[in-house]
Design an enzyme around this catalytic site. Structure first.
Site, PDB file in Angstrom:
ATOM      1  N   CYS A  38       1.085  -1.177   0.051  1.00  0.00           N
ATOM      2  CA  CYS A  38      -0.039   0.174   0.148  1.00  0.00           C
ATOM      3  C   CYS A  38       1.039   1.362   0.079  1.00  0.00           C
ATOM      4  O   CYS A  38       1.843   1.623   0.669  1.00  0.00           O
ATOM      5  CB  CYS A  38      -0.983   0.192   1.135  1.00  0.00           C
ATOM      6  SG  CYS A  38      -1.818   1.471   1.183  1.00  0.00           S
ATOM      7  N   LYS A  86       0.842  -9.679  -2.715  1.00  0.00           N
ATOM      8  CA  LYS A  86       0.518  -8.409  -3.714  1.00  0.00           C
ATOM      9  C   LYS A  86       1.572  -7.523  -3.716  1.00  0.00           C
ATOM     10  O   LYS A  86       1.977  -6.823  -2.708  1.00  0.00           O
ATOM     11  CB  LYS A  86      -0.854  -7.787  -3.009  1.00  0.00           C
ATOM     12  CG  LYS A  86      -1.286  -6.744  -4.156  1.00  0.00           C
ATOM     13  CD  LYS A  86      -2.468  -6.325  -3.778  1.00  0.00           C
ATOM     14  CE  LYS A  86      -3.098  -5.393  -4.729  1.00  0.00           C
ATOM     15  NZ  LYS A  86      -4.455  -4.577  -4.104  1.00  0.00           N
TER      16      LYS A  86
END
Ligand SMILES: Cc1cc2nc3c(=O)[nH]c(=O)nc-3n(C[C@H](O)[C@H](O)[C@H](O)COP(=O)(O)O)c2cc1C
Length: 309
Positions: free
Chosen positions: A132, A169
């Site tokens: 993120c 991710k």
């Protein structure tokens, strides 16, 4: 299950290769159920951590010509609430529904702890958000930029996840995406999700002469990042054996096809849902089917990764 779109991924079969990406409509059982009903093969929850987090103040998400800029800041109700919501989703959508749990931690150990709690509801996949970009003021550089962090977190989460498969991710903001994907593979990851938002970037509201986001900067997603995401998927598929969930800028069947031709096993959609509507899944499924029927293609395997040949 539709024979054309049937997708096998890490030992399970899904009715479509399309997945709801983390962060959009992935907070409540009701919204995730609607997305499954609209034709998504699986839904990914909003990333959750051990404790509830308020995230950044508003405005936190804004559209622009190329997609979205967001600094939501990992707002989430914490693992205990999310586990309840996901149990509810299992009851509503049935035991075979595709549910991917996205987890994050502030430290390596927290990734393990939140995973141990998340596996209680037996998600089909633990997706590990190491990437993120808009919490750096609090968390520092995303773990996904550092090979040693990714190596350590992959090992910790794999151990905590037991028999549940794990996808890491990744972000393109690392010295070498290929090396990073190989590190995930060597340390036991079962899949890669690529990519998270790009940046952070910023936009200024010239009317009030201020940045549009309260946080000043935020992750960029949507059409602007599609070529970057496609290349990332192509590179990872060409250099590891891990199945990839291709993510970034997909809004149409043509873009989903490109992801699959680059090698993606599943294709997840975030911003497309945000500024469109969830019927997007129905439309992309329909258009994928027509494209395949016109060419007498019987299943996704026939053209997956075709550009590598
Ligand atoms: C509003 C918003 C919130 C997001 N929140 C998360 C999140 O909590 N966890 C995560 O892994 N990715 C999150 N993402 C990133 C998306 O899952 C996805 O990787 C990225 O937006 C690229 O795909 P897209 O262009 O289809 O949106 C978020 C994206 C948006 C637009």
């Amino acid at each position: 299950m539709d024979k054309l779109l049937k997708t096998s991924f890490l030992g399970k079969t899904y009715p479509s290769p399309l997945v709801l990406a983390s962060g959009v409509l992935g907070l409540t059982a009701d919204s995730m159920k609607r997305v499954l009903d609209a034709g998504a093969g699986a839904v990914t929850t909003k990333s959750f951590g051990l404790e509830p987090r308020k995230g950044h103040p508003c405005p936190a998400i804004l559209p622009f010509d190329g997609g979205l800029i967001n600094a939501v800041g990992l707002s989430n109700p914490g693992v205990d609430e999310m586990v309840k919501e996901i149990r509810k989703l299992r009851e509503q959508a049935g035991s075979s529904s595709g549910i991917f749990a996205s987890v994050f931690g502030r430290t390596h150990e927290e990734f393990g702890e939140v995973t141990r709690r998340a596996v209680e509801f037996e998600p089909n996949l633990i997706e590990v958000n190491v990437s993120c970009p808009n919490v750096s003021s609090e968390f520092g550089t995303p773990f996904g930029a550092n090979e040693m962090d990714v190596e350590h977190i992959t090992r910790i989460v794999k151990k905590a996840a037991g028999s549940i498969p794990v996808s890491i991710k990744l972000t393109i903001h690392c010295p070498s995406l290929i090396r990073m994907a190989k590190i995930c593979e060597e340390n036991g990851a079962d899949a890669i999700t690529a990519i998270n938002t790009v940046g952070p970037g910023m936009l200024i509201d010239t009317g009030v002469m201020k940045p549009v986001l309260a946080n000043t900067v935020g992750g960029v997603s949507g059409p602007a990042i599609f070529p970057l995401a496609l290349k990332a998927v192509y590179e990872i598929c060409g250099n590891t054996r891990l199945p990839v969930i291709g993510t970034g800028g997909v809004r149409t069947a043509d873009e989903a096809l490109q992801m699959i031709m680059a090698g993606a096993r599943m294709v997840s959609i975030g911003s497309g849902v945000y500024y469109g509507d969830i019927e997007l899944f129905t439309r992309i499924n329909r258009d994928l089917r027509s494209w395949m029927k016109e060419r007498d293609i019987k299943n996704l395997k026939e053209f997956r990764g075709v550009v590598h040949e």
